[in-house]
Design a protein around this motif. Structure first.
Motif, PDB file in Angstrom:
ATOM      1  N   GLN A  74      28.753  57.308  32.733  1.00 30.50           N
ATOM      2  CA  GLN A  74      28.910  55.403  31.841  1.00 30.50           C
ATOM      3  C   GLN A  74      29.274  54.872  32.908  1.00 30.50           C
ATOM      4  O   GLN A  74      29.457  53.764  32.988  1.00 30.50           O
ATOM      5  CB  GLN A  74      29.141  55.788  31.319  1.00 30.50           C
ATOM      6  CG  GLN A  74      28.557  57.110  29.627  1.00 30.50           C
ATOM      7  CD  GLN A  74      28.488  58.555  29.376  1.00 30.50           C
ATOM      8  OE1 GLN A  74      29.294  58.658  31.221  1.00 30.50           O
ATOM      9  NE2 GLN A  74      28.017  58.692  28.813  1.00 30.50           N
ATOM     10  N   ARG A  75      30.121  55.365  33.954  1.00 30.68           N
ATOM     11  CA  ARG A  75      31.208  54.487  34.621  1.00 30.68           C
ATOM     12  C   ARG A  75      30.317  54.143  35.923  1.00 30.68           C
ATOM     13  O   ARG A  75      30.934  52.897  36.542  1.00 30.68           O
ATOM     14  CB  ARG A  75      32.148  55.271  35.473  1.00 30.68           C
ATOM     15  CG  ARG A  75      33.596  54.610  35.883  1.00 30.68           C
ATOM     16  CD  ARG A  75      34.050  54.164  35.074  1.00 30.68           C
ATOM     17  NE  ARG A  75      34.951  53.790  33.731  1.00 30.68           N
ATOM     18  CZ  ARG A  75      35.976  54.831  34.226  1.00 30.68           C
ATOM     19  NH1 ARG A  75      36.437  54.133  35.478  1.00 30.68           N
ATOM     20  NH2 ARG A  75      36.515  55.224  33.418  1.00 30.68           N
ATOM     21  N   LEU A  79      29.060  50.006  37.265  1.00 34.30           N
ATOM     22  CA  LEU A  79      28.580  49.393  38.446  1.00 34.30           C
ATOM     23  C   LEU A  79      28.297  48.459  38.695  1.00 34.30           C
ATOM     24  O   LEU A  79      27.682  48.168  39.869  1.00 34.30           O
ATOM     25  CB  LEU A  79      29.991  49.804  39.333  1.00 34.30           C
ATOM     26  CG  LEU A  79      31.033  50.761  38.913  1.00 34.30           C
ATOM     27  CD1 LEU A  79      30.953  51.864  40.233  1.00 34.30           C
ATOM     28  CD2 LEU A  79      31.954  49.924  39.105  1.00 34.30           C
ATOM     29  N   ALA A  80      27.237  48.920  37.899  1.00 35.55           N
ATOM     30  CA  ALA A  80      25.328  49.131  38.372  1.00 35.55           C
ATOM     31  C   ALA A  80      25.323  47.077  38.442  1.00 35.55           C
ATOM     32  O   ALA A  80      24.933  46.723  39.602  1.00 35.55           O
ATOM     33  CB  ALA A  80      24.392  48.533  37.159  1.00 35.55           C
ATOM     34  N   VAL A  81      26.139  45.742  37.099  1.00 32.62           N
ATOM     35  CA  VAL A  81      25.826  44.513  38.269  1.00 32.62           C
ATOM     36  C   VAL A  81      26.597  44.023  39.413  1.00 32.62           C
ATOM     37  O   VAL A  81      26.580  43.176  39.501  1.00 32.62           O
ATOM     38  CB  VAL A  81      25.786  43.748  36.085  1.00 32.62           C
ATOM     39  CG1 VAL A  81      26.159  42.470  37.010  1.00 32.62           C
ATOM     40  CG2 VAL A  81      24.970  44.151  35.329  1.00 32.62           C
ATOM     41  N   PHE A 318      19.431  55.746  31.269  1.00 27.92           N
ATOM     42  CA  PHE A 318      19.599  55.455  32.234  1.00 27.92           C
ATOM     43  C   PHE A 318      20.089  56.963  33.198  1.00 27.92           C
ATOM     44  O   PHE A 318      19.578  56.111  34.116  1.00 27.92           O
ATOM     45  CB  PHE A 318      21.383  54.842  32.485  1.00 27.92           C
ATOM     46  CG  PHE A 318      21.916  54.353  33.540  1.00 27.92           C
ATOM     47  CD1 PHE A 318      22.005  53.586  34.468  1.00 27.92           C
ATOM     48  CD2 PHE A 318      22.900  55.398  34.062  1.00 27.92           C
ATOM     49  CE1 PHE A 318      22.361  53.185  35.100  1.00 27.92           C
ATOM     50  CE2 PHE A 318      23.502  55.499  35.377  1.00 27.92           C
ATOM     51  CZ  PHE A 318      23.166  53.999  35.867  1.00 27.92           C
ATOM     52  N   SER A 319      20.367  57.863  33.175  1.00 28.06           N
ATOM     53  CA  SER A 319      21.158  58.105  33.744  1.00 28.06           C
ATOM     54  C   SER A 319      18.967  59.385  34.308  1.00 28.06           C
ATOM     55  O   SER A 319      19.189  59.470  35.302  1.00 28.06           O
ATOM     56  CB  SER A 319      21.259  59.839  33.488  1.00 28.06           C
ATOM     57  OG  SER A 319      22.971  59.528  32.479  1.00 28.06           O
ATOM     58  N   ARG A 320      18.464  59.403  33.572  1.00 30.55           N
ATOM     59  CA  ARG A 320      17.083  59.638  33.820  1.00 30.55           C
ATOM     60  C   ARG A 320      16.577  58.458  35.122  1.00 30.55           C
ATOM     61  O   ARG A 320      15.850  59.286  35.838  1.00 30.55           O
ATOM     62  CB  ARG A 320      16.060  59.611  32.449  1.00 30.55           C
ATOM     63  CG  ARG A 320      16.105  60.664  31.771  1.00 30.55           C
ATOM     64  CD  ARG A 320      14.463  61.042  31.315  1.00 30.55           C
ATOM     65  NE  ARG A 320      14.891  60.068  29.915  1.00 30.55           N
ATOM     66  CZ  ARG A 320      16.083  59.534  28.429  1.00 30.55           C
ATOM     67  NH1 ARG A 320      16.638  60.360  27.801  1.00 30.55           N
ATOM     68  NH2 ARG A 320      15.151  58.628  27.835  1.00 30.55           N
ATOM     69  N   LEU A 321      16.596  57.157  34.574  1.00 32.57           N
ATOM     70  CA  LEU A 321      16.129  56.895  35.542  1.00 32.57           C
ATOM     71  C   LEU A 321      16.762  56.622  36.811  1.00 32.57           C
ATOM     72  O   LEU A 321      15.934  56.662  38.058  1.00 32.57           O
ATOM     73  CB  LEU A 321      16.185  55.331  34.915  1.00 32.57           C
ATOM     74  CG  LEU A 321      14.706  54.610  33.727  1.00 32.57           C
ATOM     75  CD1 LEU A 321      15.467  53.800  33.146  1.00 32.57           C
ATOM     76  CD2 LEU A 321      13.656  55.310  34.536  1.00 32.57           C
ATOM     77  N   MET A 322      17.644  56.995  37.079  1.00 30.49           N
ATOM     78  CA  MET A 322      19.095  57.035  37.778  1.00 30.49           C
ATOM     79  C   MET A 322      18.348  58.208  39.139  1.00 30.49           C
ATOM     80  O   MET A 322      17.972  58.287  40.324  1.00 30.49           O
ATOM     81  CB  MET A 322      19.967  56.636  37.893  1.00 30.49           C
ATOM     82  CG  MET A 322      21.278  56.826  39.112  1.00 30.49           C
ATOM     83  SD  MET A 322      20.313  55.233  39.789  1.00 30.49           S
ATOM     84  CE  MET A 322      20.561  55.268  41.798  1.00 30.49           C
ATOM     85  N   ALA A 323      18.006  59.545  38.439  1.00 35.56           N
ATOM     86  CA  ALA A 323      17.763  60.578  38.959  1.00 35.56           C
ATOM     87  C   ALA A 323      16.658  60.790  39.660  1.00 35.56           C
ATOM     88  O   ALA A 323      16.396  61.181  40.561  1.00 35.56           O
ATOM     89  CB  ALA A 323      18.585  61.386  37.350  1.00 35.56           C
ATOM     90  N   SER A 374      26.360  63.570  39.407  1.00 37.41           N
ATOM     91  CA  SER A 374      27.219  63.232  38.127  1.00 37.41           C
ATOM     92  C   SER A 374      26.297  63.626  36.980  1.00 37.41           C
ATOM     93  O   SER A 374      27.065  63.620  36.199  1.00 37.41           O
ATOM     94  CB  SER A 374      27.502  62.349  38.794  1.00 37.41           C
ATOM     95  OG  SER A 374      28.323  61.507  37.432  1.00 37.41           O
ATOM     96  N   ILE A 375      25.000  63.101  37.242  1.00 41.95           N
ATOM     97  CA  ILE A 375      24.700  62.846  36.441  1.00 41.95           C
ATOM     98  C   ILE A 375      24.451  64.846  35.747  1.00 41.95           C
ATOM     99  O   ILE A 375      23.981  65.350  34.698  1.00 41.95           O
ATOM    100  CB  ILE A 375      22.953  62.820  36.663  1.00 41.95           C
ATOM    101  CG1 ILE A 375      23.470  60.759  36.779  1.00 41.95           C
ATOM    102  CG2 ILE A 375      21.887  62.633  35.755  1.00 41.95           C
ATOM    103  CD1 ILE A 375      22.396  60.575  37.310  1.00 41.95           C
ATOM    104  N   ALA A 376      24.114  65.455  36.496  1.00 40.37           N
ATOM    105  CA  ALA A 376      24.113  67.007  36.619  1.00 40.37           C
ATOM    106  C   ALA A 376      25.057  67.423  35.881  1.00 40.37           C
ATOM    107  O   ALA A 376      25.366  68.092  35.029  1.00 40.37           O
ATOM    108  CB  ALA A 376      23.542  68.045  37.830  1.00 40.37           C
ATOM    109  N   ARG A 377      25.877  67.425  36.474  1.00 43.22           N
ATOM    110  CA  ARG A 377      27.308  67.378  36.035  1.00 43.22           C
ATOM    111  C   ARG A 377      28.201  67.007  34.525  1.00 43.22           C
ATOM    112  O   ARG A 377      27.839  68.346  33.105  1.00 43.22           O
ATOM    113  CB  ARG A 377      28.501  67.419  36.974  1.00 43.22           C
ATOM    114  CG  ARG A 377      29.577  67.869  36.897  1.00 43.22           C
ATOM    115  CD  ARG A 377      30.994  68.055  37.850  1.00 43.22           C
ATOM    116  NE  ARG A 377      32.105  68.816  37.878  1.00 43.22           N
ATOM    117  CZ  ARG A 377      33.474  67.513  37.496  1.00 43.22           C
ATOM    118  NH1 ARG A 377      32.523  66.432  37.209  1.00 43.22           N
ATOM    119  NH2 ARG A 377      34.201  68.315  36.918  1.00 43.22           N
TER     120      ARG A 377
END
Length: 384
Positions: A74-75, A79-81, A318-323, A374-377
């Motif tokens: 989430q953090r 930072l994305a934008v 977000f996590s799915r797309l980023m991973a 980070s996503i996995a953790r």
């Protein structure tokens, strides 16, 4: 009697920092990092301090991975934008005030010389993943159009520098996010068909298209030459075709089992140009052969499929797309580098992850793997 409180040991206080790390992902990273050190020791043996610097870059990337893995997804999303806006502003500044080297304007001096296009390799998929997360549940065609425009802006600025290799990597990272967000196959198939037809036409009319004086308009002259060299490198064997020809000779001479560690003649007699950077795969292939190549490809596939598995288990869009984007970034790097060294893709200056020398690329990949970890953790800690 007053209660006695015993302070926890240092090990118990530090332990939570290491909890939740994905063991399979770490195994894939360790496997590829070890292979990269072996390859660099041999390829860079006669090239000063390349091996030491490569090991240092790996340690730096590992440190970045460890730090970023501590940050909740989430953090990272918040930072994305800012990162995207910063990256686009820096790309515009490069266009206005950039440093030109070897005919390309890719750098800017901000006290230190930086290459902003490298930032977009991470900022671009972050931005698109943020966009689709905020549009979740109400996605329409216009949302995909907006995402395409967000992608086209930095890709266009990077291509104008010109930097075809980095623009392809940023484009691939962005397109993977758009595809994983649910882009219809009806929109995917037509560009693929057009691309295949274009390739067939280019190959069929190669003598005419690659004739001296022919202007392709949409490509820079050096880009046209790379395509024509790919189609027939023997036209200029000591010039533009030298890289591809020597790369293919080195790969072929390795045979099944290779010539042995430190025994590559093409490598150590310096026939392979850029043998520690873009063409290190040719040096590796000469010494470790087909079996070594299969081992390396298996390592990359292990990393890629582990990334996709993490994406499937991620709790948020977000996590799915980023991973998924990180997994495809590694696929693109490996496929393009091996393809260009093998003579099936144009030479575009894309490094081989963990294997090629380069501090900026290593740091970028460490950051990407940190996001994936980070996503996995976060998923593992949430299950406890």
């Amino acid at each position: 009697m007053s209660a006695v409180f015993q302070q926890p040991s240092l090990a118990r206080r530090v332990a939570p920092i290491f909890q939740g790390f994905d063991g399979l992902l770490l195994a894939a990273i360790a496997l590829l990092a070890a292979t990269g050190l072996f390859a660099m020791y041999s390829a860079g043996f006669d090239n000063g301090e390349r091996f030491g610097h490569h090991a240092r870059n790996m340690l730096l990337a590992g440190g970045i991975l460890f730090v970023v893995a501590q940050v909740p997804p989430q953090r990272i999303m918040s930072l994305a934008v800012p990162l995207y806006v910063l990256g686009v502003v820096l790309l515009i500044l490069v266009e206005l005030f950039g440093i030109t080297r070897k005919g390309a304007t890719r750098w800017i001096n901000l006290g230190i010389v930086i290459q902003p296009s490298e930032l977009m390799k991470i900022a671009m998929p972050l931005m698109l993943a943020w966009w689709f997360q905020h549009r979740e549940g109400q996605l329409r065609t216009l949302d995909f159009v907006a995402a395409t425009l967000l992608l086209a802006l930095p890709v266009g600025l990077i291509m104008k520098q010109p930097d075809l290799g980095t623009s392809l990597l940023v484009l691939a990272a962005g397109l993977s996010v758009i595809f994983f967000a649910g882009l219809s196959w009806k929109l995917v198939i037509p560009p693929v068909v057009i691309g295949v037809i274009a390739i067939v036409l280019i190959v069929s009319f190669e003598p005419t298209l690659c004739a001296d004086g022919m202007d392709w308009r949409v490509l820079h002259e050096y880009q046209r030459q790379r395509v024509c060299t790919l189609l027939d490198p023997t036209k200029d064997p000591l010039g533009k075709g030298f890289h591809i020809i020597q790369g293919m000779i080195a790969i072929g001479s390795g045979g099944l089992s290779g010539k042995g560690f430190m025994q590559g003649t093409q490598t150590h007699l310096e026939f392979i140009p850029e043998r520690t950077t873009d063409f290190i795969f040719a040096a590796y292939s000469e010494e470790f052969g087909l079996f070594g190549n299969l081992f390396l490809i298996a390592g990359f596939l292990f990393l890629i499929f582990r990334g996709l598995a993490i994406a499937m288990d991620a709790p948020t869009l977000f996590s799915r797309l980023m991973a998924g984007a990180v997994a495809m970034i590694f696929f693109t790097y490996a496929f393009v580098n091996m393809g260009m060294v093998s003579g099936i893709l144009p030479v575009v200056g894309v490094p081989l992850p963990f294997i090629s020398y380069g501090g900026t690329a290593m740091v970028t990949l460490g950051l990407a793997l940190g996001v994936l970890m980070s996503i996995a953790r976060a998923r593992k800690l949430a299950e406890k």
